[in-house]
Design a protein around this motif. Structure first.
Motif, PDB file in Angstrom:
ATOM      1  N   GLN A  29       0.959  -1.162   0.106  1.00  0.00           N
ATOM      2  CA  GLN A  29      -0.072  -0.056  -0.109  1.00  0.00           C
ATOM      3  C   GLN A  29       0.954   1.304  -0.105  1.00  0.00           C
ATOM      4  O   GLN A  29       0.743   2.118  -0.778  1.00  0.00           O
ATOM      5  N   GLU A  32       2.414   1.894  -3.396  1.00  0.00           N
ATOM      6  CA  GLU A  32       1.678   2.284  -4.348  1.00  0.00           C
ATOM      7  C   GLU A  32       1.038   3.771  -4.307  1.00  0.00           C
ATOM      8  O   GLU A  32       1.342   4.500  -5.204  1.00  0.00           O
ATOM      9  N   SER A  33       1.381   4.163  -3.126  1.00  0.00           N
ATOM     10  CA  SER A  33       0.996   5.634  -2.541  1.00  0.00           C
ATOM     11  C   SER A  33       2.210   6.484  -2.990  1.00  0.00           C
ATOM     12  O   SER A  33       2.100   7.722  -3.370  1.00  0.00           O
ATOM     13  N   PRO A 118       3.892   9.760   3.972  1.00  0.00           N
ATOM     14  CA  PRO A 118       2.873  10.221   3.508  1.00  0.00           C
ATOM     15  C   PRO A 118       2.576  11.698   4.196  1.00  0.00           C
ATOM     16  O   PRO A 118       3.141  11.873   5.340  1.00  0.00           O
ATOM     17  N   GLY A 122      -3.111  14.305  -0.227  1.00  0.00           N
ATOM     18  CA  GLY A 122      -2.382  13.738  -1.237  1.00  0.00           C
ATOM     19  C   GLY A 122      -0.918  13.868  -1.576  1.00  0.00           C
ATOM     20  O   GLY A 122      -0.344  13.724  -2.717  1.00  0.00           O
ATOM     21  N   ILE A 124       3.291  13.903  -0.497  1.00  0.00           N
ATOM     22  CA  ILE A 124       4.315  13.225   0.469  1.00  0.00           C
ATOM     23  C   ILE A 124       5.455  13.900   0.676  1.00  0.00           C
ATOM     24  O   ILE A 124       5.570  15.148   0.351  1.00  0.00           O
ATOM     25  N   ARG A 133       1.838  15.808  -6.136  1.00  0.00           N
ATOM     26  CA  ARG A 133       1.973  14.831  -7.407  1.00  0.00           C
ATOM     27  C   ARG A 133       1.647  15.590  -8.713  1.00  0.00           C
ATOM     28  O   ARG A 133       0.789  16.504  -8.722  1.00  0.00           O
TER      29      ARG A 133
END
Length: 143
Positions: A29, A32-33, A118, A122, A124, A133
């Motif tokens: 998980q 993927e993030s 994280p 959204g 990081i 992103r």
């Protein structure tokens, strides 16, 4: 009481029927993030040559037909050697090369650690600094 027992039975039955291969591990998980193209600012997401903060994280990038997970920044191309889950983040042990040609030839490597965590909304954190992103289509130039 009957409702609680019924709900517990349904939850147990669902857990037993769900294949283990569908259950994601915390490491998968997290990976993927973190995969994707990231930058410190939206301006840095633009497709332009030259130094900026664009950072590509790809935990499964194939190079020459072999998996080669990597973290790629301007003149800092890093092969991921090991991933260690730390809390809700990942520490990556990497081997980095200044130039893409050096990466391909294995010339002048240097070891480093990249810390991913994280962030809010959204984002990081890469080594403690916030990154957003980049939207699809705004990507980095191909190296």
């Amino acid at each position: 009481m009957r409702i609680v027992i019924t709900m517990a039975g349904i939850a147990l039955a669902f857990a037993l029927v769900t294949p283990a291969s569908q259950a994601a591990t915390p490491a998968s998980q997290a990976a993927e993030s973190f995969d994707g193209l990231w930058a410190r600012t939206a301006k840095d997401c633009r497709n332009k040559e030259g130094p900026d903060s664009k950072t590509l994280i790809d935990m499964s990038k194939p190079i020459g037909g072999k998996p080669a997970p990597m973290v790629d920044q301007y003149e800092n191309h890093c092969r991921i050697d090991r991933k260690t889950v730390v809390g809700d983040g990942i520490h990556l042990s990497v081997t980095c090369f200044e130039f893409w040609d050096y990466f391909n030839k294995g010339v002048e490597p240097r070891k480093a650690t990249v810390k991913l965590a994280p962030g809010p909304n959204g984002t990081i954190k890469i080594d403690g600094k916030p990154y957003l992103r980049c939207k699809a289509g705004s990507g980095a130039a191909k190296r």
